[in-house]
Write a protein that holds these residues in place. Structure first.
Motif, PDB file in Angstrom:
ATOM      1  N   SER A  88       8.909 -10.785  -9.600  1.00  0.00           N
ATOM      2  CA  SER A  88       7.876 -10.327 -10.529  1.00  0.00           C
ATOM      3  C   SER A  88       7.230  -9.094  -9.913  1.00  0.00           C
ATOM      4  O   SER A  88       6.928  -9.080  -8.719  1.00  0.00           O
ATOM      5  N   LEU A  89       7.017  -8.072 -10.719  1.00  0.00           N
ATOM      6  CA  LEU A  89       6.405  -6.831 -10.241  1.00  0.00           C
ATOM      7  C   LEU A  89       5.074  -6.610 -10.936  1.00  0.00           C
ATOM      8  O   LEU A  89       4.988  -6.652 -12.172  1.00  0.00           O
ATOM      9  N   ASN A  90       4.027  -6.384 -10.141  1.00  0.00           N
ATOM     10  CA  ASN A  90       2.691  -6.038 -10.642  1.00  0.00           C
ATOM     11  C   ASN A  90       2.169  -6.997 -11.705  1.00  0.00           C
ATOM     12  O   ASN A  90       1.610  -6.586 -12.719  1.00  0.00           O
ATOM     13  N   GLY A  91       2.369  -8.284 -11.487  1.00  0.00           N
ATOM     14  CA  GLY A  91       1.843  -9.296 -12.395  1.00  0.00           C
ATOM     15  C   GLY A  91       2.646  -9.465 -13.671  1.00  0.00           C
ATOM     16  O   GLY A  91       2.240 -10.204 -14.558  1.00  0.00           O
ATOM     17  N   GLY A  92       3.790  -8.813 -13.756  1.00  0.00           N
ATOM     18  CA  GLY A  92       4.633  -8.928 -14.944  1.00  0.00           C
ATOM     19  C   GLY A  92       5.397 -10.241 -14.959  1.00  0.00           C
ATOM     20  O   GLY A  92       5.234 -11.094 -14.084  1.00  0.00           O
ATOM     21  N   PRO A  93       6.257 -10.399 -15.964  1.00  0.00           N
ATOM     22  CA  PRO A  93       7.019 -11.647 -16.068  1.00  0.00           C
ATOM     23  C   PRO A  93       8.011 -11.802 -14.921  1.00  0.00           C
ATOM     24  O   PRO A  93       8.437 -10.818 -14.318  1.00  0.00           O
ATOM     25  N   TRP A  94       8.381 -13.039 -14.661  1.00  0.00           N
ATOM     26  CA  TRP A  94       9.421 -13.302 -13.676  1.00  0.00           C
ATOM     27  C   TRP A  94      10.751 -12.881 -14.259  1.00  0.00           C
ATOM     28  O   TRP A  94      11.035 -13.135 -15.426  1.00  0.00           O
ATOM     29  N   ARG A  95      11.558 -12.208 -13.439  1.00  0.00           N
ATOM     30  CA  ARG A  95      12.869 -11.710 -13.872  1.00  0.00           C
ATOM     31  C   ARG A  95      13.942 -12.219 -12.923  1.00  0.00           C
ATOM     32  O   ARG A  95      13.690 -12.419 -11.738  1.00  0.00           O
ATOM     33  N   VAL A  96      15.120 -12.374 -13.465  1.00  0.00           N
ATOM     34  CA  VAL A  96      16.273 -12.731 -12.652  1.00  0.00           C
ATOM     35  C   VAL A  96      17.006 -11.439 -12.330  1.00  0.00           C
ATOM     36  O   VAL A  96      17.453 -10.736 -13.239  1.00  0.00           O
ATOM     37  N   GLY A  97      17.074 -11.108 -11.053  1.00  0.00           N
ATOM     38  CA  GLY A  97      17.807  -9.915 -10.649  1.00  0.00           C
ATOM     39  C   GLY A  97      19.299 -10.146 -10.807  1.00  0.00           C
ATOM     40  O   GLY A  97      19.775 -11.285 -10.807  1.00  0.00           O
ATOM     41  N   SER A  98      20.028  -9.071 -10.963  1.00  0.00           N
ATOM     42  CA  SER A  98      21.480  -9.201 -11.107  1.00  0.00           C
ATOM     43  C   SER A  98      22.060  -9.812  -9.832  1.00  0.00           C
ATOM     44  O   SER A  98      21.517  -9.652  -8.744  1.00  0.00           O
ATOM     45  N   LEU A 145       8.257   0.932  -8.106  1.00  0.00           N
ATOM     46  CA  LEU A 145       6.951   0.287  -7.929  1.00  0.00           C
ATOM     47  C   LEU A 145       5.875   0.831  -8.868  1.00  0.00           C
ATOM     48  O   LEU A 145       4.787   0.292  -8.915  1.00  0.00           O
ATOM     49  N   GLY A 146       6.152   1.927  -9.581  1.00  0.00           N
ATOM     50  CA  GLY A 146       5.171   2.501 -10.501  1.00  0.00           C
ATOM     51  C   GLY A 146       4.381   3.618  -9.852  1.00  0.00           C
ATOM     52  O   GLY A 146       4.699   4.087  -8.756  1.00  0.00           O
ATOM     53  N   ASP A 147       3.309   4.042 -10.534  1.00  0.00           N
ATOM     54  CA  ASP A 147       2.545   5.208 -10.104  1.00  0.00           C
ATOM     55  C   ASP A 147       1.217   4.880  -9.425  1.00  0.00           C
ATOM     56  O   ASP A 147       0.502   5.785  -8.997  1.00  0.00           O
ATOM     57  N   ASN A 148       0.844   3.620  -9.342  1.00  0.00           N
ATOM     58  CA  ASN A 148      -0.414   3.258  -8.688  1.00  0.00           C
ATOM     59  C   ASN A 148      -0.257   3.312  -7.166  1.00  0.00           C
ATOM     60  O   ASN A 148       0.844   3.165  -6.638  1.00  0.00           O
ATOM     61  N   SER A 149      -1.366   3.468  -6.477  1.00  0.00           N
ATOM     62  CA  SER A 149      -1.315   3.549  -5.016  1.00  0.00           C
ATOM     63  C   SER A 149      -0.964   2.208  -4.370  1.00  0.00           C
ATOM     64  O   SER A 149      -0.500   2.157  -3.241  1.00  0.00           O
ATOM     65  N   THR A 150      -1.194   1.123  -5.100  1.00  0.00           N
ATOM     66  CA  THR A 150      -0.816  -0.207  -4.604  1.00  0.00           C
ATOM     67  C   THR A 150       0.100  -0.879  -5.617  1.00  0.00           C
ATOM     68  O   THR A 150       0.090  -0.545  -6.807  1.00  0.00           O
ATOM     69  N   ALA A 151       0.881  -1.800  -5.137  1.00  0.00           N
ATOM     70  CA  ALA A 151       1.760  -2.585  -6.003  1.00  0.00           C
ATOM     71  C   ALA A 151       1.812  -3.999  -5.463  1.00  0.00           C
ATOM     72  O   ALA A 151       1.442  -4.260  -4.314  1.00  0.00           O
ATOM     73  N   ASN A 152       2.266  -4.903  -6.311  1.00  0.00           N
ATOM     74  CA  ASN A 152       2.455  -6.286  -5.898  1.00  0.00           C
ATOM     75  C   ASN A 152       3.856  -6.707  -6.302  1.00  0.00           C
ATOM     76  O   ASN A 152       4.252  -6.559  -7.456  1.00  0.00           O
ATOM     77  N   PHE A 153       4.606  -7.213  -5.334  1.00  0.00           N
ATOM     78  CA  PHE A 153       5.969  -7.668  -5.576  1.00  0.00           C
ATOM     79  C   PHE A 153       6.069  -9.108  -5.104  1.00  0.00           C
ATOM     80  O   PHE A 153       5.732  -9.415  -3.959  1.00  0.00           O
ATOM     81  N   ASN A 178       0.848  -1.197   0.000  1.00  0.00           N
ATOM     82  CA  ASN A 178       0.000   0.000   0.000  1.00  0.00           C
ATOM     83  C   ASN A 178       0.880   1.242   0.000  1.00  0.00           C
ATOM     84  O   ASN A 178       2.027   1.201   0.433  1.00  0.00           O
ATOM     85  N   ASN A 179       0.323   2.369  -0.448  1.00  0.00           N
ATOM     86  CA  ASN A 179       1.047   3.656  -0.510  1.00  0.00           C
ATOM     87  C   ASN A 179       2.303   3.545  -1.370  1.00  0.00           C
ATOM     88  O   ASN A 179       3.350   4.082  -1.031  1.00  0.00           O
ATOM     89  N   ALA A 180       2.189   2.866  -2.514  1.00  0.00           N
ATOM     90  CA  ALA A 180       3.342   2.554  -3.354  1.00  0.00           C
ATOM     91  C   ALA A 180       3.674   3.624  -4.397  1.00  0.00           C
ATOM     92  O   ALA A 180       4.775   3.636  -4.932  1.00  0.00           O
ATOM     93  N   SER A 181       2.751   4.510  -4.676  1.00  0.00           N
ATOM     94  CA  SER A 181       2.902   5.456  -5.782  1.00  0.00           C
ATOM     95  C   SER A 181       4.219   6.231  -5.732  1.00  0.00           C
ATOM     96  O   SER A 181       4.530   6.891  -4.742  1.00  0.00           O
ATOM     97  N   GLY A 182       4.996   6.112  -6.820  1.00  0.00           N
ATOM     98  CA  GLY A 182       6.244   6.850  -6.940  1.00  0.00           C
ATOM     99  C   GLY A 182       7.391   6.339  -6.091  1.00  0.00           C
ATOM    100  O   GLY A 182       8.455   6.951  -6.046  1.00  0.00           O
ATOM    101  N   LYS A 183       7.209   5.226  -5.429  1.00  0.00           N
ATOM    102  CA  LYS A 183       8.252   4.716  -4.531  1.00  0.00           C
ATOM    103  C   LYS A 183       9.040   3.585  -5.181  1.00  0.00           C
ATOM    104  O   LYS A 183       8.635   3.006  -6.178  1.00  0.00           O
ATOM    105  N   ARG A 184      10.167   3.280  -4.565  1.00  0.00           N
ATOM    106  CA  ARG A 184      10.984   2.132  -4.963  1.00  0.00           C
ATOM    107  C   ARG A 184      11.045   1.156  -3.803  1.00  0.00           C
ATOM    108  O   ARG A 184      11.076   1.561  -2.645  1.00  0.00           O
ATOM    109  N   ILE A 185      11.071  -0.130  -4.147  1.00  0.00           N
ATOM    110  CA  ILE A 185      11.319  -1.147  -3.141  1.00  0.00           C
ATOM    111  C   ILE A 185      12.833  -1.372  -3.108  1.00  0.00           C
ATOM    112  O   ILE A 185      13.494  -1.403  -4.154  1.00  0.00           O
TER     113      ILE A 185
END
Length: 164
Positions: free
Chosen positions: A117-127, A139-147, A91-98
């Motif tokens: 995976s961020l916001n239902g996107g594809p699975w990614r391998v982090g560096s 996290l994007g501009d929405n008020s909620t995000a899913n990580f 919650n309260n994700a708008s404009g923030k970074r995890i």
């Protein structure tokens, strides 16, 4: 490590064709869990830190509940919940970074990796990161995000999650 999610009507023997399963290794989990995902809701408040994938078990007594069975002589819990999906609703994700920071004080830890995976996107391998580093993901501009993330084998647990 073999990890599978096939619902309750299948067993490991249905999914994997292995004639003679390997014996357990000392200090590893060799068993069956009754969960494939850990769910949590957090607020993206600056200065607040959440710890996930904790090990040893004494750090978080509730994170490893749900072991159905395990081989005698192996660990009775899935240390760090390797292979388990962490589903973090924010919650309260708008404009923030995890910000995900491995606990670099864990003895022997010099590198870390993550699958996410961020916001239902594809699975990614982090560096792959090294001592003192962290991952930042917008996290994007929405008020909620899913990580969602998975702690791959070969890592130590203890990932600190915060926001900025």
């Amino acid at each position: 490590m073999r990890v599978f999610a096939a619902g309750t009507k299948f067993t490991a023997s249905d999914v994997f064709n292995v004639s003679a399963p390997a014996s357990h290794a000392t200090n590893t989990f060799c068993g069956e869990l009754d969960y494939a995902q850990k769910n949590v809701t957090v607020n993206a408040v600056s200065g607040q830190t959440y710890r996930f994938s904790e090990w040893p078990v004494s750090y978080n007594i509730d994170e490893y509940v749900g072991v159905v069975s395990y081989k005698t002589g192996s660990l009775s819990v899935n240390a760090g919940n390797y292979g388990v999906v962490y589903n973090i609703n924010i919650n309260n994700a708008s404009g923030k970074r995890i910000k995900i920071t491995p606990d670099w004080t864990v003895q022997g830890r010099t590198k870390a990796s993550i699958i996410y995976s961020l916001n239902g996107g594809p699975w990614r391998v982090g560096s792959i990161i090294t001592t003192g580093s962290c991952w930042y993901i917008s996290l994007g501009d929405n008020s909620t995000a899913n990580f969602k993330y998975i702690l791959p084998g070969g890592n130590h647990g203890n990932f600190d999650v915060s926001f900025d």
